[in-house]
Design an enzyme around this catalytic site. Sequence first.
Site, PDB file in Angstrom:
ATOM      1  N   GLU A  85      83.558  74.296  64.315  1.00 58.48           N
ATOM      2  CA  GLU A  85      83.984  75.013  65.510  1.00 58.48           C
ATOM      3  C   GLU A  85      85.192  75.862  65.180  1.00 58.48           C
ATOM      4  O   GLU A  85      86.081  75.443  64.448  1.00 58.48           O
ATOM      5  CB  GLU A  85      84.321  74.019  66.624  1.00 58.48           C
ATOM      6  N   GLY A  86      85.203  77.101  65.705  1.00 58.99           N
ATOM      7  CA  GLY A  86      86.322  78.008  65.455  1.00 58.99           C
ATOM      8  C   GLY A  86      86.685  78.779  66.700  1.00 58.99           C
ATOM      9  O   GLY A  86      86.312  78.405  67.816  1.00 58.99           O
ATOM     10  N   PHE A  88      85.618  81.626  67.699  1.00 58.38           N
ATOM     11  CA  PHE A  88      84.457  82.232  68.343  1.00 58.38           C
ATOM     12  C   PHE A  88      83.695  81.202  69.172  1.00 58.38           C
ATOM     13  O   PHE A  88      83.259  81.463  70.276  1.00 58.38           O
ATOM     14  CB  PHE A  88      83.532  82.812  67.260  1.00 58.38           C
ATOM     15  N   GLY A  89      83.522  80.031  68.630  1.00 60.21           N
ATOM     16  CA  GLY A  89      82.763  78.981  69.302  1.00 60.21           C
ATOM     17  C   GLY A  89      82.218  77.996  68.283  1.00 60.21           C
ATOM     18  O   GLY A  89      82.766  77.857  67.186  1.00 60.21           O
ATOM     19  N   VAL A  91      79.393  76.308  65.652  1.00 61.58           N
ATOM     20  CA  VAL A  91      78.386  76.735  64.673  1.00 61.58           C
ATOM     21  C   VAL A  91      77.433  75.573  64.426  1.00 61.58           C
ATOM     22  O   VAL A  91      77.871  74.453  64.150  1.00 61.58           O
ATOM     23  CB  VAL A  91      79.040  77.170  63.346  1.00 61.58           C
ATOM     24  N   LYS A 106      75.904  80.677  65.304  1.00 58.80           N
ATOM     25  CA  LYS A 106      77.231  80.642  65.906  1.00 58.80           C
ATOM     26  C   LYS A 106      77.111  81.044  67.373  1.00 58.80           C
ATOM     27  O   LYS A 106      76.628  82.125  67.694  1.00 58.80           O
ATOM     28  CB  LYS A 106      78.177  81.574  65.149  1.00 58.80           C
ATOM     29  N   ASP A 204      91.336  88.732  58.846  1.00 56.98           N
ATOM     30  CA  ASP A 204      91.299  87.294  59.140  1.00 56.98           C
ATOM     31  C   ASP A 204      90.888  86.493  57.905  1.00 56.98           C
ATOM     32  O   ASP A 204      90.079  85.572  57.980  1.00 56.98           O
ATOM     33  CB  ASP A 204      90.343  87.019  60.297  1.00 56.98           C
TER      34      ASP A 204
END
Length: 382
Positions: A85-86, A88-89, A91, A106, A204
Site C-alpha cells: 500500500e502506498g 496512490f492506494g 496494490v 494498483k 519520487d
Amino acid sequence: MGWIPCSGSSNTKKKLKKRLEKMEVQNSLVDPIKTTPGKLKRNSSMNSKDSTKNGNPDHIAAQTFSFRELATATRNFRAECLLGEGGFGRVYKGRLENINQIVAIKQLDRNGLQGNREFLVEVLMLSLLHHPNLVNLIGYCADGDQRLLVYEFMSLGSLEDHLHDISPGKKQLDWNTRMKIAAGAARGLEYLHDKANPPVIYRDLKCSNILLGEGYHPKLSDFGLAKLGPVGENTHVSTRVMGTYGYCAPEYAMTGQLTLKSDVYSFGVVLLEMITGRKAIDNSRSAGEQNLVAWARPLFKDRRKFSQMADPMLQGQYPSRGLYQALAVAAMCVQEQANMRPVIADVVTALSYLASQKYDPNTQTVQSSRLAPGTPPRTKRG
C-alpha cells in the site's frame, strides 16, 4: 508530468506543455480518460516515427479493463492478494484469465493523497515511455469513479523489501547485486532525463519505487508525480513541493524549483541506502543519525571512516576500492549545491563500471581492479 518519446521540435514542446496545463485544470472536473476502448491517443502535435503517412498518429496499445475483470483477477480484492500500500492506494496480485498472465493491480484510494491527475499522468507516461528499466504498464480501468492501473508483476517486490523490510529467511542483498540494481535504476533515470524530449523529472525516486524482477532486474515505477523538465533557456520548473521526506533535494524543498539535478540528489540518497543499509529517515536512531545524508556528510571527509559506512549485513564482504568509489558517487549526488552534482549519464558510467567488477568473497579480490572507473577493459588479441 511528461511522457514524450525522443523526437520533437520546440514548437511541439510548447503545444504539448499547453495541453498538459489544460489537462491539469480540467482533470478535477471531468473523467480523465476519454479514449477509444483499449487505446490511448497520441497527441497529434507529436513527432513520431510511428505516425502514419497522412499525419494521423497511431494509438498507444494500453488496454482498458472493466472493474469486473480486475475484481475477478484479484478474487474480489482479497486480503491474501494484497502486495502493499502506498500514497496512490493498494496494490494487489492478480491473474488475467483471458491472457493467463500474473499482474500487479494498483487501485486508487479515493480518499488518498494522490488522485485523478496522478492517475492520468501515469497512464499517459507509461503508455509512451518504454525502457528495460521502467515498469511496463499493461492497461488501466476508469469505470465510473473506479481508477485502477495494471502492471507487469515484479516477482521480487521492491528494493525496500530487500533493504529495510526483510522478512525472516529472505536472502540478503550481496555487494554485486546492490551495484547491479544501482546501475539499472540509474539507467532508467538516464532514459527519462536524456532520451525523453522534453526531459522528464521523476520527482519520487526512493527504494519503494524501485521494483525488482527475476535476477534482481530493477525497474522504476510510480510516475504519478513526474513532471516535464525545463526546455530551451529555462533552468527549472516551478511547482508545489511533493515527494518523500528525506529524498527531496534541499533547493526543491525550500523553493519549489525543480530540475533534473533534483532527481540526481534523490538517487544519491537511494545509493547511500544501498551502501549503508540505513533508511533515508530513521526516527528510531539517535538524533544525529536520523537523517541519512546529514549523518553521512562528515564521514565523507575522512576516507578512514568509509568502512564504518558499509552495511553491517554485508559482513565485510565487499571490495574496499569499490566501496570507496560507490561512496564517492553518492557524495557527489547529494551535494547541497545542485550545480555541483553530476549529470545522471556520468553516474551511469561510474556505476556500470562498479557493477562489472564482480566481487568474489572466496578470493577477497575484485576482477580487473587495476582499471580506473570508466576505463574499458582491454580485449586480448588472438
